[in-house]
Motif scaffolding. Structure first.
Motif, PDB file in Angstrom:
ATOM      1  N   TRP A  54      38.578  50.893  49.896  1.00 43.69           N
ATOM      2  CA  TRP A  54      38.873  51.056  48.428  1.00 43.69           C
ATOM      3  C   TRP A  54      38.575  52.042  46.947  1.00 43.69           C
ATOM      4  O   TRP A  54      38.115  50.744  47.028  1.00 43.69           O
ATOM      5  CB  TRP A  54      40.203  49.729  48.558  1.00 43.69           C
ATOM      6  CG  TRP A  54      41.438  49.821  50.047  1.00 43.69           C
ATOM      7  CD1 TRP A  54      40.473  48.911  50.836  1.00 43.69           C
ATOM      8  CD2 TRP A  54      41.770  50.400  49.879  1.00 43.69           C
ATOM      9  NE1 TRP A  54      41.240  48.616  52.255  1.00 43.69           N
ATOM     10  CE2 TRP A  54      41.936  49.531  51.709  1.00 43.69           C
ATOM     11  CE3 TRP A  54      42.669  51.214  50.679  1.00 43.69           C
ATOM     12  CZ2 TRP A  54      43.702  50.417  52.640  1.00 43.69           C
ATOM     13  CZ3 TRP A  54      43.608  51.818  50.781  1.00 43.69           C
ATOM     14  CH2 TRP A  54      44.345  51.113  51.871  1.00 43.69           C
ATOM     15  N   ALA A  55      39.411  53.081  46.520  1.00 47.68           N
ATOM     16  CA  ALA A  55      38.884  53.352  45.406  1.00 47.68           C
ATOM     17  C   ALA A  55      39.759  52.436  44.785  1.00 47.68           C
ATOM     18  O   ALA A  55      41.183  52.537  44.709  1.00 47.68           O
ATOM     19  CB  ALA A  55      38.973  54.686  45.584  1.00 47.68           C
ATOM     20  N   CYS A  56      39.374  51.649  43.382  1.00 48.99           N
ATOM     21  CA  CYS A  56      40.107  51.204  42.576  1.00 48.99           C
ATOM     22  C   CYS A  56      39.416  51.342  41.252  1.00 48.99           C
ATOM     23  O   CYS A  56      38.797  51.746  40.635  1.00 48.99           O
ATOM     24  CB  CYS A  56      40.915  49.580  42.635  1.00 48.99           C
ATOM     25  SG  CYS A  56      39.366  48.482  43.149  1.00 48.99           S
ATOM     26  N   ARG A  57      40.350  50.281  40.014  1.00 49.53           N
ATOM     27  CA  ARG A  57      39.988  50.504  39.221  1.00 49.53           C
ATOM     28  C   ARG A  57      39.409  47.999  38.727  1.00 49.53           C
ATOM     29  O   ARG A  57      39.734  47.585  38.826  1.00 49.53           O
ATOM     30  CB  ARG A  57      40.500  50.078  38.259  1.00 49.53           C
ATOM     31  CG  ARG A  57      41.586  51.318  37.797  1.00 49.53           C
ATOM     32  CD  ARG A  57      42.549  51.848  36.996  1.00 49.53           C
ATOM     33  NE  ARG A  57      43.303  50.014  35.982  1.00 49.53           N
ATOM     34  CZ  ARG A  57      43.263  50.662  34.770  1.00 49.53           C
ATOM     35  NH1 ARG A  57      43.046  51.338  33.706  1.00 49.53           N
ATOM     36  NH2 ARG A  57      43.836  48.812  34.425  1.00 49.53           N
ATOM     37  N   GLN A  58      37.994  49.062  38.046  1.00 51.62           N
ATOM     38  CA  GLN A  58      37.422  47.814  37.795  1.00 51.62           C
ATOM     39  C   GLN A  58      37.909  45.922  37.153  1.00 51.62           C
ATOM     40  O   GLN A  58      38.439  45.280  37.499  1.00 51.62           O
ATOM     41  CB  GLN A  58      36.011  47.652  37.174  1.00 51.62           C
ATOM     42  CG  GLN A  58      35.443  46.367  37.559  1.00 51.62           C
ATOM     43  CD  GLN A  58      34.675  46.188  38.545  1.00 51.62           C
ATOM     44  OE1 GLN A  58      33.876  47.022  39.490  1.00 51.62           O
ATOM     45  NE2 GLN A  58      34.602  45.078  39.480  1.00 51.62           N
ATOM     46  N   ALA A  59      38.842  46.582  36.505  1.00 53.17           N
ATOM     47  CA  ALA A  59      39.854  46.524  35.251  1.00 53.17           C
ATOM     48  C   ALA A  59      40.667  45.592  36.131  1.00 53.17           C
ATOM     49  O   ALA A  59      41.352  44.095  35.745  1.00 53.17           O
ATOM     50  CB  ALA A  59      40.533  46.840  34.521  1.00 53.17           C
ATOM     51  N   ASP A  60      41.191  45.564  37.607  1.00 52.51           N
ATOM     52  CA  ASP A  60      42.239  44.897  38.468  1.00 52.51           C
ATOM     53  C   ASP A  60      41.825  44.189  39.570  1.00 52.51           C
ATOM     54  O   ASP A  60      42.363  43.417  39.143  1.00 52.51           O
ATOM     55  CB  ASP A  60      42.906  46.312  38.921  1.00 52.51           C
ATOM     56  CG  ASP A  60      43.617  47.278  37.895  1.00 52.51           C
ATOM     57  OD1 ASP A  60      44.282  46.653  37.012  1.00 52.51           O
ATOM     58  OD2 ASP A  60      44.212  48.164  38.570  1.00 52.51           O
ATOM     59  N   LEU A  61      40.122  43.966  38.917  1.00 53.37           N
ATOM     60  CA  LEU A  61      39.699  43.432  39.931  1.00 53.37           C
ATOM     61  C   LEU A  61      38.863  41.438  38.825  1.00 53.37           C
ATOM     62  O   LEU A  61      38.664  40.969  39.841  1.00 53.37           O
ATOM     63  CB  LEU A  61      38.747  44.212  40.398  1.00 53.37           C
ATOM     64  CG  LEU A  61      38.799  44.333  41.428  1.00 53.37           C
ATOM     65  CD1 LEU A  61      37.681  45.290  42.020  1.00 53.37           C
ATOM     66  CD2 LEU A  61      40.078  44.214  42.237  1.00 53.37           C
ATOM     67  N   GLY A  62      39.730  40.941  37.988  1.00 49.76           N
ATOM     68  CA  GLY A  62      39.137  39.688  37.212  1.00 49.76           C
ATOM     69  C   GLY A  62      39.693  38.875  38.195  1.00 49.76           C
ATOM     70  O   GLY A  62      39.028  38.087  37.636  1.00 49.76           O
ATOM     71  N   SER A  63      41.079  38.611  38.576  1.00 48.47           N
ATOM     72  CA  SER A  63      40.658  37.528  39.016  1.00 48.47           C
ATOM     73  C   SER A  63      41.424  37.630  40.834  1.00 48.47           C
ATOM     74  O   SER A  63      42.206  38.616  41.321  1.00 48.47           O
ATOM     75  CB  SER A  63      42.426  37.456  38.352  1.00 48.47           C
ATOM     76  OG  SER A  63      43.352  36.278  38.754  1.00 48.47           O
ATOM     77  N   ILE A  64      40.622  36.628  41.374  1.00 49.15           N
ATOM     78  CA  ILE A  64      40.661  37.448  42.997  1.00 49.15           C
ATOM     79  C   ILE A  64      41.231  36.126  43.418  1.00 49.15           C
ATOM     80  O   ILE A  64      41.239  35.243  42.810  1.00 49.15           O
ATOM     81  CB  ILE A  64      39.527  37.611  43.913  1.00 49.15           C
ATOM     82  CG1 ILE A  64      38.187  38.607  43.098  1.00 49.15           C
ATOM     83  CG2 ILE A  64      38.760  37.625  45.224  1.00 49.15           C
ATOM     84  CD1 ILE A  64      39.141  40.057  43.074  1.00 49.15           C
ATOM     85  N   PRO A  65      42.352  35.741  44.367  1.00 54.39           N
ATOM     86  CA  PRO A  65      42.592  37.630  44.997  1.00 54.39           C
ATOM     87  C   PRO A  65      43.214  38.529  43.820  1.00 54.39           C
ATOM     88  O   PRO A  65      44.544  37.723  43.062  1.00 54.39           O
ATOM     89  CB  PRO A  65      43.419  37.054  46.032  1.00 54.39           C
ATOM     90  CG  PRO A  65      43.872  35.412  46.302  1.00 54.39           C
ATOM     91  CD  PRO A  65      42.981  35.014  45.176  1.00 54.39           C
ATOM     92  N   ALA A  66      42.893  39.783  44.377  1.00 53.97           N
ATOM     93  CA  ALA A  66      44.067  40.526  43.193  1.00 53.97           C
ATOM     94  C   ALA A  66      44.237  41.176  44.469  1.00 53.97           C
ATOM     95  O   ALA A  66      44.667  41.456  45.728  1.00 53.97           O
ATOM     96  CB  ALA A  66      42.774  41.716  42.769  1.00 53.97           C
ATOM     97  N   ARG A  67      45.766  41.621  44.124  1.00 54.36           N
ATOM     98  CA  ARG A  67      46.777  42.998  45.294  1.00 54.36           C
ATOM     99  C   ARG A  67      46.880  44.120  44.800  1.00 54.36           C
ATOM    100  O   ARG A  67      47.637  44.120  43.088  1.00 54.36           O
ATOM    101  CB  ARG A  67      48.198  41.116  45.649  1.00 54.36           C
ATOM    102  CG  ARG A  67      48.253  40.191  46.234  1.00 54.36           C
ATOM    103  CD  ARG A  67      49.199  40.095  46.138  1.00 54.36           C
ATOM    104  NE  ARG A  67      48.531  38.728  46.981  1.00 54.36           N
ATOM    105  CZ  ARG A  67      48.127  37.440  46.315  1.00 54.36           C
ATOM    106  NH1 ARG A  67      47.905  37.371  45.155  1.00 54.36           N
ATOM    107  NH2 ARG A  67      47.962  36.465  47.571  1.00 54.36           N
TER     108      ARG A  67
END
Length: 402
Positions: A54-67
């Motif tokens: 999945w291609a996404c933005r690194q900024a959206d993955l700061g908190s895991i799990p991310a939705r």
């Protein structure tokens, strides 16, 4: 007699460098590149995914799990035309271009899709699983240099560089002429005093294996008329390679007929065993045509040993390659007796022992008529002129045959 190294130098430096010709990249493996070759495109030409995911933005993955919300699909050969915004992702496969707005790849093993929600369980490191544009090479970069013998990997690289044609050295055309009334071709009727001609077959194979084109002129009988007629067919070749008749006996006609009675001969005797009667100069083919002439001994073992020592370097020189012979070192598997004034080439087996040492063991009998010994040999042990006797285990230079 002149030394082997001097004979080799005189031969190679007298021969021409082959001109360039154009061949398809698909036919270029094994050929020698004639000019530096630069890439015509950047590879990869854009940022691509190295994995399915999945291609996404690194900024959206700061908190895991991310939705994240899937908003598109990108496969190799296609792309997602939109921009990936905050909280969004695009299904992507290996080799597909990274969508605008995306700067991270989550591999499919690290995420779960339920309905229209992707849950990311593990975030990639920044830049992980992304192949940046130009990772391999960039347009205009010289990747293949002149004088390189092209391997399968090289021609694959050239194709990836978007090079459909390559400039390579033309293959040297080497005419091969066996001589002697005693010779018959394999499979032909053999007279009571004849033997089967084998060295022309072996030398032609050696030429082809080392980047040349061998042109078989057949067998010239021991008459001036037949020798001149057969040799005339070498016109247009880059070198005439004769087998037999290179000495100066009354039946050895190369020196007398093709060499102009010696006027066109540079040398005809070298300090080498096997291979002493080796001749080099120019052959007079008639009608004002002459080409370089290399006369090898008629003995099959001598001819092939000379082939490795002189024909292969000659081909390398004509192709613009390094032609010097660089011997490897091994240890002798048996004691060696002292040598006389000729450089000696002993047929030998070669094994690597458990401690990593290369051990070359010369055959006990080195008669130059024994072609089977050459077929069985892995290398030649090279003994300098006047070499002292050596015990088993002493270091020896070798020339590999395979």
């Amino acid at each position: 007699m002149i030394p082997v190294i001097e004979a080799r130098r005189r031969i190679v430096t007298a021969l021409p460098l082959m001109p360039a010709e154009t061949v398809a990249v698909s036919a270029a493996a094994g050929r020698v590149l004639a000019e530096d070759t630069a890439a015509r495109r950047t590879q990869p030409p854009f940022d691509v995914s190295a994995m399915d995911g999945w291609a996404c933005r690194q900024a959206d993955l700061g908190s895991i799990p991310a939705r994240l919300k899937p908003v598109g699909h990108a496969a190799a050969g296609g792309r997602h035309d939109g921009t990936v915004g905050p909280g969004q992702c695009v299904r992507i496969f290996t080799g597909a271009p990274l969508p605008d707005g995306a700067d991270a790849i989550v591999i499919q093993e690290d995420a779960d899709l339920a309905g229209d929600v992707l849950t990311v369980r593990e975030a990639p490191k920044p830049g992980q699983w992304i192949r940046k544009a130009g990772l391999d090479f960039t347009e205009g970069q010289v990747l293949l240099s002149a004088g390189r013998r092209l391997s399968p990997a090289d021609v694959a690289l050239a194709a990836a560089m978007n090079i459909p044609w390559l400039q390579v050295r033309r293959k040297p055309r080497i005419a091969v002429l066996a001589t002697g009334d005693e010779l018959a071709r394999p499979g032909e009727p053999i007279g009571p005093n004849q033997i089967v001609s084998s060295n022309n077959i072996g030398l032609a194979a050696l030429i082809e294996a080392n980047g040349g084109t061998a042109i078989d002129l057949g067998i010239a009988r021991d008459t001036e008329a037949d020798l001149r007629a057969k040799a005339a067919a070498a016109a247009g070749c880059d070198l005439l390679l004769t087998l037999g008749g290179a000495s100066v006996g009354e039946h050895d006609l190369i020196h007398k007929i093709l060499g102009g009675g010696g006027a066109g001969i540079d040398f005809w005797n070298i300090a080498m065993r096997p291979g002493k009667p080796l001749m080099f100069g120019r052959a007079d083919l008639g009608n004002g045509v002459s080409i370089p002439l290399l006369g090898l001994p008629g003995n099959p073992v001598s001819a092939l040993v000379c082939g490795h020592n002189f024909v292969v370097p000659a081909l390398n020189g004509m192709l613009g390659l390094d032609w010097e012979i660089r011997f490897e070192m091994a240890v002798s598997g048996a004691a060696l007796s002292e040598n006389d004034k000729r450089e000696d080439y002993l047929r030998a087996t070669l094994v690597r022992e458990d401690d990593g040492r290369l051990v070359a063991t010369a055959f006990g009998r080195q008669d130059s008529s024994m072609l089977r010994r050459l077929s069985d040999a892995d290398c030649l042990i090279v003994r300098p002129p006047h070499a002292q006797a050596q015990p088993a285990g002493a270091p020896v230079p070798i020339l590999r045959l395979r």
